[in-house]
Design a protein around this motif. Structure first.
Motif, short mmCIF file in Angstrom:
data_model
loop_
_atom_site.label_atom_id
_atom_site.label_comp_id
_atom_site.label_asym_id
_atom_site.label_seq_id
_atom_site.Cartn_x
_atom_site.Cartn_y
_atom_site.Cartn_z
N LEU A 284 0.63 -0.95 0.12
CA LEU A 284 0.01 0.19 -0.27
C LEU A 284 1.08 1.10 -0.46
O LEU A 284 0.37 2.07 -0.54
N LEU A 285 1.96 1.20 0.81
CA LEU A 285 2.31 2.36 0.91
C LEU A 285 3.27 2.57 -0.69
O LEU A 285 3.22 3.83 -1.31
N GLU A 286 3.49 1.55 -1.28
CA GLU A 286 4.66 1.59 -2.61
C GLU A 286 3.39 1.88 -3.77
O GLU A 286 3.96 2.73 -4.50
N HIS A 287 2.16 1.65 -3.30
CA HIS A 287 1.34 1.83 -4.76
C HIS A 287 0.57 3.48 -4.48
O HIS A 287 -0.40 3.58 -4.25
N ASP A 288 1.35 3.89 -2.79
CA ASP A 288 0.91 5.43 -2.76
C ASP A 288 -0.62 5.58 -2.28
O ASP A 288 -1.75 6.48 -2.09
N PHE A 289 -1.46 3.83 -2.03
CA PHE A 289 -2.65 3.55 -1.14
C PHE A 289 -2.25 5.00 0.65
O PHE A 289 -3.32 5.20 0.79
N LEU A 290 -1.22 4.80 0.73
CA LEU A 290 -0.95 4.88 2.15
C LEU A 290 -0.14 5.71 2.51
O LEU A 290 1.50 5.45 1.95
N ASN A 291 -0.61 7.22 2.78
CA ASN A 291 0.73 7.98 2.95
C ASN A 291 0.50 8.77 4.10
O ASN A 291 -0.57 9.60 4.08
N GLU A 292 1.48 8.94 5.30
CA GLU A 292 0.56 9.27 6.22
C GLU A 292 1.00 10.79 6.63
O GLU A 292 -0.14 11.52 7.18
N THR A 293 1.20 11.35 5.86
CA THR A 293 1.60 12.81 5.11
C THR A 293 0.03 13.41 4.47
O THR A 293 -0.69 14.54 5.20
N ARG A 294 -0.45 12.51 3.50
CA ARG A 294 -1.60 13.01 3.26
C ARG A 294 -2.21 12.93 4.40
O ARG A 294 -3.47 12.93 4.32
N PHE A 295 -2.20 11.64 4.97
CA PHE A 295 -3.40 11.35 6.10
C PHE A 295 -3.69 12.83 6.80
O PHE A 295 -4.63 12.71 7.54
N ALA A 296 -2.55 12.96 7.58
CA ALA A 296 -2.44 13.99 8.77
C ALA A 296 -2.88 15.65 8.30
O ALA A 296 -4.05 16.01 8.37
N GLN A 297 -2.45 15.76 6.73
CA GLN A 297 -3.47 17.12 6.70
C GLN A 297 -4.86 16.98 5.81
O GLN A 297 -4.97 17.87 6.63
N SER A 298 -5.13 16.00 5.32
CA SER A 298 -6.37 15.16 5.33
C SER A 298 -7.24 15.69 6.80
O SER A 298 -8.41 15.99 6.79
N TYR A 299 -7.01 14.60 7.17
CA TYR A 299 -7.24 14.52 9.24
C TYR A 299 -7.82 16.38 9.77
O TYR A 299 -8.90 16.43 9.71
N VAL A 300 -6.43 17.25 10.01
CA VAL A 300 -6.93 18.50 10.20
C VAL A 300 -7.64 19.15 9.40
O VAL A 300 -7.97 19.61 9.98
N HIS A 301 -7.08 19.26 7.89
CA HIS A 301 -8.28 19.74 7.43
C HIS A 301 -9.74 19.24 8.00
O HIS A 301 -10.61 20.61 8.07
N GLY A 302 -10.17 18.38 7.15
CA GLY A 302 -11.37 18.20 7.74
C GLY A 302 -11.64 18.38 9.37
O GLY A 302 -12.66 19.07 9.17
N ASN B 139 4.90 14.35 10.61
CA ASN B 139 3.82 14.84 10.05
C ASN B 139 2.66 15.79 10.69
O ASN B 139 1.61 16.32 10.02
N ILE B 140 2.76 15.92 12.02
CA ILE B 140 1.50 16.64 12.52
C ILE B 140 1.94 18.12 12.68
O ILE B 140 0.88 18.46 12.29
N ASP B 141 3.49 18.63 12.66
CA ASP B 141 3.62 20.24 12.52
C ASP B 141 3.40 20.17 10.92
O ASP B 141 2.73 21.73 11.19
#
Length: 158
Positions: free
Chosen positions: A51-69, A94-96
């Motif tokens: 999932l990481l190699e195929h960009d389904f899972l990305n911690e930075t993107r998750f954190a940004q999406s979570y904060v935005h929402g 990633n939180i910062d």
């Protein structure tokens, strides 16, 4: 005999690809999902790497999406956002990065609007101290920094 569905690694990869494509997920959610599917630890690692190699899972993107929402919809402050991301084992870096995407102006405008709305709901309350406490508790629970909260309470409930 109980019929528990078992998955091959390939089936698990496909299932988790759609799970991650539907909504941003953190590593912890994916691990829990795989363990709930009764996958062995070695298989969990294989699927997560895929999932990481195929960009389904990305911690930075998750954190940004979570904060935005959560900031835009639930009007959470940075303290609450930081705490919730830590609970999900997101790295400090990633939180910062995610919290920096909130502009200072939008942050303060949201606090103003939230506090003003709550003060209106507390209009019936006659006791000034009770009104101050309720407003402060409400804003602190939502994760706003205490120095901002107490300044806002002093401003709105003289």
């Amino acid at each position: 005999m109980n019929s528990v569905k078992t998955y091959t690694v390939e089936e698990a990869k496909r299932k988790l690809e759609s799970y991650c494509a539907y909504q941003e997920r953190c590593h912890q959610e994916v691990s829990n999902k795989l363990l709930a599917m009764r996958m062995i630890p070695e298989a969990v690692d294989v699927v997560i790497v895929h999932l990481l190699e195929h960009d389904f899972l990305n911690e930075t993107r998750f954190a940004q999406s979570y904060v935005h929402g959560k900031f835009n919809i639930k009007k959470w402050g940075k303290q609450r956002l930081r705490l919730e991301l830590k609970k999900r084992a997101i790295s400090k870096y990633n939180i910062d990065v995610a919290l920096k995407q909130i502009s200072e102006q939008a942050y303060l405008e949201t606090l103003d609007a939230l506090a003003a709305k709550k003060v209106q709901l507390l209009a019936r309350e006659k006791n000034t101290w009770v009104k101050r406490k309720k407003l402060a508790d409400y804003l602190l629970y939502r994760g706003w920094e205490s120095h901002l909260v107490y300044a806002k309470v002093a401003e709105l409930v003289p």
